[in-house]
Design a protein around this motif. Structure first.
Motif, PDB file in Angstrom:
ATOM      1  N   ALA A 216      75.875  60.738  71.127  1.00  0.00           N
ATOM      2  CA  ALA A 216      75.300  61.137  69.408  1.00  0.00           C
ATOM      3  C   ALA A 216      73.534  61.402  69.496  1.00  0.00           C
ATOM      4  CB  ALA A 216      76.039  60.175  68.466  1.00  0.00           C
ATOM      5  N   MET A 217      73.049  60.863  69.872  1.00  0.00           N
ATOM      6  CA  MET A 217      71.714  60.902  69.574  1.00  0.00           C
ATOM      7  C   MET A 217      71.225  62.231  69.956  1.00  0.00           C
ATOM      8  SD  MET A 217      71.054  58.257  67.536  1.00  0.00           S
ATOM      9  CE  MET A 217      71.841  57.078  66.401  1.00  0.00           C
ATOM     10  N   LEU A 218      71.938  62.590  71.283  1.00  0.00           N
ATOM     11  CA  LEU A 218      71.300  63.681  71.856  1.00  0.00           C
ATOM     12  C   LEU A 218      70.551  64.794  71.313  1.00  0.00           C
ATOM     13  CD1 LEU A 218      70.804  64.150  74.925  1.00  0.00           C
ATOM     14  CD2 LEU A 218      72.312  65.371  75.010  1.00  0.00           C
ATOM     15  N   PRO A 219      70.907  65.348  70.175  1.00  0.00           N
ATOM     16  CA  PRO A 219      70.012  65.790  69.399  1.00  0.00           C
ATOM     17  C   PRO A 219      69.110  65.875  68.863  1.00  0.00           C
ATOM     18  CG  PRO A 219      72.670  66.252  68.773  1.00  0.00           C
ATOM     19  CD  PRO A 219      72.401  65.200  69.630  1.00  0.00           C
ATOM     20  N   ARG A 220      68.893  64.867  68.896  1.00  0.00           N
ATOM     21  CA  ARG A 220      67.298  64.452  68.006  1.00  0.00           C
ATOM     22  C   ARG A 220      66.440  63.484  68.984  1.00  0.00           C
ATOM     23  NH1 ARG A 220      68.156  62.740  62.745  1.00  0.00           N
ATOM     24  NH2 ARG A 220      70.307  62.855  61.661  1.00  0.00           N
ATOM     25  N   LEU A 221      66.997  63.532  70.307  1.00  0.00           N
ATOM     26  CA  LEU A 221      65.962  62.977  71.235  1.00  0.00           C
ATOM     27  C   LEU A 221      64.546  64.443  71.907  1.00  0.00           C
ATOM     28  CD1 LEU A 221      68.075  61.244  73.485  1.00  0.00           C
ATOM     29  CD2 LEU A 221      66.164  60.580  72.130  1.00  0.00           C
ATOM     30  N   LYS A 222      63.852  64.349  71.485  1.00  0.00           N
ATOM     31  CA  LYS A 222      62.663  64.740  72.387  1.00  0.00           C
ATOM     32  C   LYS A 222      61.749  64.183  73.100  1.00  0.00           C
ATOM     33  CE  LYS A 222      62.710  68.385  68.692  1.00  0.00           C
ATOM     34  NZ  LYS A 222      62.538  68.925  67.506  1.00  0.00           N
ATOM     35  N   VAL A 223      60.998  64.657  74.112  1.00  0.00           N
ATOM     36  CA  VAL A 223      60.119  64.080  74.928  1.00  0.00           C
ATOM     37  C   VAL A 223      58.803  64.187  74.245  1.00  0.00           C
ATOM     38  CG1 VAL A 223      58.756  64.489  77.090  1.00  0.00           C
ATOM     39  CG2 VAL A 223      61.241  65.009  76.658  1.00  0.00           C
TER      40      VAL A 223
END
Length: 390
Positions: free
Chosen positions: A227-234
């Motif tokens: 569920a956290m995938l959309p918030r993750l950014k390199v």
């Protein structure tokens, strides 16, 4: 005949008397408990409505709280492990006897340093032989070139000499490679581990000799829910703490996100990089990570127990002018026992935190922490007279 009439009259009187007693008992049962029936002589003096509850009923005692504006940090926490930036276990590519060990356990070494040397007597002899054969092939080829220029030999003889020269060059390269494999060098700069071999040991091909770790930069591997995938950014900052170093906080940077989501745990693997120039952390340590997505200073929070579940939309009871008011709300994040209210309330609103299950819209309420109305104030303690001066 007269006796029969007398008996019937007695029966009728008895029935009427029992009926009167039943009527009186029924009226007494319907009267409010504890309310004494007024005397016949004082019936006119009784005031209508005396002892009755106020209009709307008695106020319900509830626990109240106010909507507060607080700072809210949207983050994700996980546990992870530290890995070396580069890690390798050195193994020999050829069997042989250890002739020298050129390092001390647990010390830094530079790239290309010879850590372990095997006995290379055989390889050195083969290398000398290859060099001698190459020198002979070079001389033969040069002489054949001179003879071919004078038309004393054919072109085929010259080509054969050239091929022999190339074969001897390859043989020399092979001998040099074999001799080089007797020396185990550090492929990068790092810190060597603890060795389990000594000079004179015979080792086989592929046997573990020593591990080498580059710890100047560490990798932090952890997993987060999908569920956290959309918030993750390199490039996002990652806060790292370790139980081995209480009170210390380290800052890493999210470097990679695995494109494959684990189908078993529905989690996504993440890797951050941490500068470890001070050498406080070590590979293999257990750490706790915190990834901060957003920080807000205007979040409205109420106790989670103040929410009333509803199939259509959750709601709360606010208190306005001493009466309960049903207010639908839209909630956001939850932190501990608190929940964010996105729509429906504003800062400072009084909300029923406990006891709302027995309320209805418009019902009178009172704060359970305050004394009930009409409760006499506690009597003041009499002052102790001052002692007369002696």
């Amino acid at each position: 005949m007269q006796k029969s009439l007398r008996r019937h009259g007695v029966a009728i009187v008895s029935v009427l008397a029992l009926g009167g007693l039943a009527y009186l008992a029924y009226n007494a049962y319907r009267a409010p408990a504890g309310a004494a029936a007024p005397a016949a002589g004082n019936a006119a003096a009784a005031k209508p409505g005396a002892g009755a509850p106020p209009a709307g009923g008695f106020p319900t005692a509830v626990e109240l709280t106010r909507v507060a504006r607080v700072s809210l940090v949207i983050d994700a926490t996980a546990v992870g492990s530290l890995r070396s930036n580069e890690s390798v276990t050195l193994r020999p590519e050829t069997a042989g006897r250890i002739a020298a060990i050129n390092f001390k356990d647990g010390v830094p070494v530079g790239k290309g340093a010879v850590l372990v040397a095997l006995d290379d007597a055989t390889q050195s002899a083969e290398l000398a032989q290859a060099r001698a054969n190459l020198e002979l092939a070079k001389a033969t080829f040069k002489r054949n070139e001179e003879l071919f220029a004078k038309k004393f030999i054919s072109s085929q003889a010259l080509d054969s000499a050239a091929a022999t020269l190339r074969v001897q060059q390859a043989a020399l390269a092979l001998a040099e490679a074999k001799q080089a494999k007797t020396q185990i060098r550090a492929p990068f700069s790092g810190v060597v581990g603890i060795r389990n071999v000594s000079v004179g040991d015979y080792v086989k091909e592929g046997q573990d000799l020593i591990n080498l770790e580059d710890m100047r930069t560490l990798k932090v591997d952890f997993r987060l829910p999908e569920a956290m995938l959309p918030r993750l950014k390199v490039g996002q900052p990652v806060e790292v703490v370790s139980d081995a170093l209480p009170g210390e906080r380290f800052t890493a940077t999210l470097a990679a996100i695995d494109p494959l989501v684990d189908a078993n745990g529905r989690a996504i693997a993440c890797r951050a990089r941490l500068d470890n120039a001070g050498g406080q952390l070590r590979p293999g340590m257990f750490v706790r990570t915190r990834l901060i997505f957003e920080a807000r200073d205007d979040a409205l929070m109420i106790p989670e127990q103040a929410l009333v579940a509803d199939p259509q939309q959750a709601f709360v009871f606010t208190v306005v002018d001493g009466k309960a008011k049903k207010v639908p709300v839209k909630t956001g994040l939850r932190r501990g026992a608190q929940v964010e209210v996105v729509e429906g309330l504003k800062e400072g609103d009084v909300v029923v935190a406990a006891g709302q299950l027995k309320l209805r819209d418009g019902a009178p309420v009172r704060d359970a922490a305050a004394p009930p109305p009409g409760t006499p104030a506690p009597a003041a303690k009499p002052e102790t007279p001052a002692k007369a001066a002696s």
